[in-house]
Design a protein around this motif. Structure first.
Motif, PDB file in Angstrom:
ATOM      1  N   THR A 108      12.372  -6.789 -28.462  1.00  0.00           N
ATOM      2  CA  THR A 108      13.666  -7.479 -28.531  1.00  0.00           C
ATOM      3  C   THR A 108      13.536  -8.992 -28.518  1.00  0.00           C
ATOM      4  N   GLN A 110      12.717 -10.831 -25.970  1.00  0.00           N
ATOM      5  CA  GLN A 110      13.247 -11.360 -24.725  1.00  0.00           C
ATOM      6  C   GLN A 110      12.191 -11.256 -23.630  1.00  0.00           C
ATOM      7  N   ALA A 118      20.236  -7.617 -19.352  1.00  0.00           N
ATOM      8  CA  ALA A 118      21.069  -7.043 -20.414  1.00  0.00           C
ATOM      9  C   ALA A 118      21.414  -5.589 -20.109  1.00  0.00           C
ATOM     10  N   HIS A 119      20.437  -4.836 -19.567  1.00  0.00           N
ATOM     11  CA  HIS A 119      20.679  -3.422 -19.294  1.00  0.00           C
ATOM     12  C   HIS A 119      21.633  -3.235 -18.120  1.00  0.00           C
ATOM     13  N   GLN A 122      25.956  -4.665 -18.181  1.00  0.00           N
ATOM     14  CA  GLN A 122      27.049  -4.142 -19.006  1.00  0.00           C
ATOM     15  C   GLN A 122      27.435  -2.747 -18.532  1.00  0.00           C
ATOM     16  N   ALA A 141      25.079  -2.210 -25.926  1.00  0.00           N
ATOM     17  CA  ALA A 141      24.887  -3.258 -26.926  1.00  0.00           C
ATOM     18  C   ALA A 141      23.730  -4.150 -26.507  1.00  0.00           C
ATOM     19  N   GLY A 142      23.025  -4.704 -27.515  1.00  0.00           N
ATOM     20  CA  GLY A 142      22.038  -5.738 -27.271  1.00  0.00           C
ATOM     21  C   GLY A 142      20.631  -5.268 -27.004  1.00  0.00           C
ATOM     22  N   LEU A 143      20.381  -3.965 -26.943  1.00  0.00           N
ATOM     23  CA  LEU A 143      19.038  -3.457 -26.645  1.00  0.00           C
ATOM     24  C   LEU A 143      18.697  -2.315 -27.603  1.00  0.00           C
ATOM     25  N   ASP A 144      18.642  -2.621 -28.879  1.00  0.00           N
ATOM     26  CA  ASP A 144      18.357  -1.618 -29.903  1.00  0.00           C
ATOM     27  C   ASP A 144      16.855  -1.606 -30.161  1.00  0.00           C
ATOM     28  N   GLU A 165      20.277   2.561 -30.102  1.00  0.00           N
ATOM     29  CA  GLU A 165      21.345   1.840 -29.396  1.00  0.00           C
ATOM     30  C   GLU A 165      21.742   2.517 -28.094  1.00  0.00           C
TER      31      GLU A 165
END
Length: 540
Positions: A108, A110, A118-119, A122, A141-144, A165
């Motif tokens: 990712t 990051q 991120a995990h 949300q 969202a954001g961790l595909d 996703e």
């Protein structure tokens, strides 16, 4: 919380999945949920299961004729959308120390801390269940990230993972190809809870980062068996029809019947006897209903002492049988595939069969252990049903049936180092190159020692995928031939996961599945592609 707004950019496409199932490709997740709701409400004759996934609905039918009728009925199903109100917010305490956390960070772009933020930062939405009981696909969202190139044979219970996703928690130890980023002790599946799943579709889920795992018990509970009597005399008074006492269980002995179909929405596969025909034959020989529970045992070594005189039959792999009297002296060697009497106090010993893998022991009256979700089968992937048999296990016998004992029958298992089965092109046959699809059916594959009731792992020159992108998870059936990124096929058997994320390029005919139950590690199989169905795009 509601489902996302629907889109109708393309019509649904229907693909065949073997000879008893269909895969319906939908426009989006809202379309998936709408079709699943319509199928559930329609009560179509012959419909066994409808499994919602990321972009598809798998429809499993009782037979080929029912499958074809359902395919014709699909266009007439109502197109109403389903909107699920949120049931509530589930918080899952998580230690972020997964062995794939660094790989996810690299994928990712990051840092590890950013991935954790991120995990945990949300609220994930529980979209649908599958894979295993208590396993729920959480949309975020954001961790595909892609799955691993080769799935692990064992992912530990409580592993918090990512794939595509989605995020999820593995409820128990099982195979899996998701990226592991953390762990939790939250009990995802508990049969003494109503409902047994901690997270259900429509829930919101928040992962809370903690330093230490909290103490919790999420292991599936097994039905208890009665204590062994002190002697080999008469059975206890609460066992009026007698019992069997396990003296030795061999490499692996399980209780199995014909399984628990129709529960895939709970993440529960059909399970049941891997060689269904041999289990039915053993029951037929002692006069039982075809669905009575039997003992499925691998490569002999099983010893059973009778409490009360019993009528027994052994089918499947032709294990040499010996009956010992109360003093441990051999009394005789009854044949397989024929009923015989086992008198009170006598012991039945199964030797190693010269060929084949699984033998089935039936008792007149069946084995009356408590059912779990409607079946007495042990599912090794889901951890459902009775615990594997061990020395000292007491198996109560049920009331004798009205049907007469059967006549001897020919054995079903054939000797040979090569097992040939017929496969139909799968819904993702076009994910292989043309040459690899041909090689799948032309070459002989070696069954590895990593195979079990979940599936056969096949070894040989790797197949080449024509599509390298990730496939969203979709429903799976027994007989499905998946090809992970490493190119070595995995062929699902009775305890397969309900959903999977590797492309199903072929599906074994239902009639040929029993033969695969008897293949030993090191033996070879050939997956002959059905000539009449060798289309590159096997749509319906």
């Amino acid at each position: 919380m509601t489902s996302p707004p629907p889109t109708t950019a393309r019509p649904r496409r229907v693909r065949a999945v073997g000879d008893r199932a269909l895969l319906v490709e939908c426009a989006d997740l809202a379309d998936v949920l709408a079709l699943h709701a319509a199928l559930t409400a329609a009560s179509l004759p012959g419909l066994v299961d409808a499994v919602a996934a990321a972009r598809t609905v798998l429809v499993r039918a009782a037979d080929r004729a029912s499958r074809d009728r359902i395919a014709r009925a699909l266009p007439d199903l109502p197109a109403a959308r389903r909107h699920d109100a949120a049931r509530g917010l589930v918080t899952i305490d998580t230690v972020y120390d997964g062995e794939d956390l660094a790989a996810v960070a690299a994928l990712t772009g990051q840092s590890r801390d950013a991935v954790v933020a991120a995990h945990a930062g949300q609220v994930w939405r529980a979209a649908f269940g599958g894979f295993a009981p208590g396993f729920t696909y959480l949309l975020g969202a954001g961790l595909d990230v892609p799955r691993r190139a080769s799935p692990r044979t064992v992912v530990p219970a409580g592993a918090v993972a990512l794939a595509g996703e989605f995020s999820a928690v593995y409820p128990r130890a099982s195979p899996g190809g998701w990226q592991l980023i953390g762990r939790t002790d939250a009990p995802l599946w508990d049969l003494e809870r109503d409902p047994p799943a901690l997270v259900r579709p429509g829930d919101g889920v928040r992962f809370r980062a903690v330093r230490e795992r909290v103490a919790a018990t999420g292991a599936p509970r097994r039905p208890a068996v009665g204590p062994a009597p002190e002697s080999a005399g008469s059975p206890p008074p609460d066992l009026p029809y007698g019992a069997l006492l396990v003296l030795a269980a061999g490499p692996l002995s399980l209780l199995e019947d014909l399984g628990r179909p129709g529960r895939a929405d709970l993440g529960v596969s059909p399970s049941g006897a891997v060689d269904r025909g041999s289990a039915r034959q053993a029951n037929r020989l002692v006069g039982n209903d075809r669905s009575a529970a039997v003992v499925e045992t691998v490569l002999g070594g099983l010893e059973l002492r009778a409490h009360g005189t019993q009528v027994v039959a052994v089918s499947g792999a032709p294990a040499p049988l010996t009956v010992l009297d109360g003093d441990g002296e051999p009394r005789g060697h009854p044949p397989t595939d024929a009923p015989f009497a086992l008198r009170d106090g006598e012991v039945l010993r199964l030797g190693t069969p010269p060929y084949g893998l699984r033998s089935y022991v039936a008792l007149r009256g069946g084995l009356a252990v408590p059912p779990v979700l409607g079946s007495r089968s042990t599912d090794v992937l889901a951890g459902l049903g009775p615990a594997p048999l061990a020395a000292g296990t007491l198996l109560p016998v049920g009331a004798p049936p009205r049907a007469a004992v059967g006549l001897p029958e020919p054995g079903r298992v054939r000797e040979g180092g090569l097992t040939r089965v017929t496969v139909l092109p799968g819904p993702r046959a076009d994910w292989l190159t043309e040459g690899s699809l041909d090689r799948l059916g032309r070459r002989e594959w070696v069954v590895t020692d990593r195979s079990n009731r979940v599936g056969l792992r096949l070894d040989g020159p790797p197949l080449v995928r024509a599509v390298e992108t990730e496939l969203p998870s979709e429903g799976a059936v027994a007989g499905a031939v998946q090809v992970p990124a490493d190119g070595r096929p995995v062929l699902f058997l009775a305890d397969h996961p309900v959903t999977g994320g590797y492309p199903v390029v072929a599906v074994v005919r239902d009639a040929d599945l029993d033969a695969l139950a008897q293949v030993r590690p090191g033996e070879r199989v050939r997956l002959g592609l059905a000539r009449q169905a060798a289309a590159r795009h096997p749509g319906v």
